[in-house]
Design a protein around this motif. Structure first.
Motif, PDB file in Angstrom:
ATOM      1  N   UNK A 129       0.852  -1.181   0.000  1.00 40.02           N
ATOM      2  CA  UNK A 129       0.000   0.000   0.000  1.00 40.02           C
ATOM      3  C   UNK A 129       0.890   1.233   0.000  1.00 40.02           C
ATOM      4  N   UNK A 130       0.391   2.316  -0.578  1.00 38.89           N
ATOM      5  CA  UNK A 130       1.125   3.576  -0.587  1.00 38.89           C
ATOM      6  C   UNK A 130       0.251   4.693  -0.067  1.00 38.89           C
ATOM      7  N   UNK A 131       0.854   5.581   0.694  1.00 38.28           N
ATOM      8  CA  UNK A 131       0.194   6.799   1.141  1.00 38.28           C
ATOM      9  C   UNK A 131       1.194   7.929   0.956  1.00 38.28           C
ATOM     10  N   UNK A 132       0.911   8.773  -0.025  1.00 39.72           N
ATOM     11  CA  UNK A 132       1.872   9.803  -0.372  1.00 39.72           C
ATOM     12  C   UNK A 132       3.132   9.164  -0.933  1.00 39.72           C
ATOM     13  N   UNK A 133       4.278   9.487  -0.330  1.00 40.17           N
ATOM     14  CA  UNK A 133       5.547   8.932  -0.784  1.00 40.17           C
ATOM     15  C   UNK A 133       5.984   7.719   0.030  1.00 40.17           C
ATOM     16  N   UNK A 134       5.149   7.296   0.980  1.00 47.29           N
ATOM     17  CA  UNK A 134       5.512   6.202   1.878  1.00 47.29           C
ATOM     18  C   UNK A 134       4.859   4.907   1.414  1.00 47.29           C
ATOM     19  N   UNK A 135       5.672   3.884   1.294  1.00 46.60           N
ATOM     20  CA  UNK A 135       5.220   2.561   0.865  1.00 46.60           C
ATOM     21  C   UNK A 135       5.303   1.609   2.050  1.00 46.60           C
TER      22      UNK A 135
END
Length: 228
Positions: free
Chosen positions: A89-95
């Motif tokens: 999953x990704x949220x913004x630039x964080x995986x």
């Protein structure tokens, strides 16, 4: 596979937008003062689904040694662990990537003669469970390349199997190979993104050039954009 296989890079453009009028009207408009500056965002999206599929394919589906015994810090051990699908999953630039693991584990230590210690879990009972995973940050470079930074998370035991022999905890065996491979699997998949990122860069360049072509709105009335 998990969802959210998209990453977007917004292109921020400072635009001096004005109307080009025909004949003398254009000259008068230019002399009236500079056009106000606006900011326009053009989103570009890159499908990361193939990348995550490649990581899934290279991450071992199972690990361990069973039924044979192996020495681990002076303790005989045997174990096997197998994982479920890699969830990403990704949220913004964080995986975030993680997988559900089931395992069986046994350990024994010979003391004197035939006397020894033996313990285990997940055998003759439902397998024990754990979660492996990592966090990553995808940073963009000026060369339109992705520069990932990963932090492997410690294996999280859902119903912990605490096997201690001679004051040595054997549980870290579980997930060790998964922990070592999950970062390299995603790193190898990231490296294969190069050609797709360059095609993406070419598309952005094409849009940039297209924006600079004056557009005729009505006969004698043109729209000009001057991107900075």
């Amino acid at each position: 596979m998990g969802l959210i296989p998209m990453v977007g890079r917004p292109c921020w453009l400072l635009l001096g937008a004005g109307l080009l009028l025909s004949c003398g009207d254009a000259a008068r408009a230019e002399g009236a003062g500079a056009a106000p500056v606006s900011v326009v965002q053009i989103p570009l999206e890159l499908d990361l689904g193939p990348l995550f599929q490649a990581a899934e394919a290279t991450l071992p589906a199972q690990t361990g040694h069973w039924p044979g015994w192996r020495d681990w810090h002076g303790i005989d051990t045997r174990y096997r662990a197998w994982r479920g699908p890699l969830q990403v999953a990704m949220q913004g630039e964080v995986l975030q990537a993680q997988a559900h693991v089931r395992y069986q584990l046994q350990a024994r230590k010979r003391l004197i003669g035939s006397l020894g210690l033996s313990t285990g879990c997940g055998v003759d009972e439902p397998p024990r469970q754990a979660l492996i995973g990592l966090l990553g940050r995808l940073d963009w470079g000026p060369d339109w390349s992705l520069y990932p930074r990963f932090r492997v998370l410690p294996t999280r035991f859902l119903d912990r199997c605490e096997i201690t022999v001679a004051d040595i905890d054997v549980s870290p065996l579980v997930g060790r190979v998964f922990e070592e491979r999950i970062e390299s699997s995603l790193g190898e998949a990231m490296a294969a993104l190069g050609p797709r990122l360059q095609r993406w860069r070419g598309e952005a360049a094409r849009l940039w050039q297209a924006m600079q072509i004056p557009r005729e709105l009505t006969p004698g009335l043109w729209l000009r954009v001057e991107p900075l």
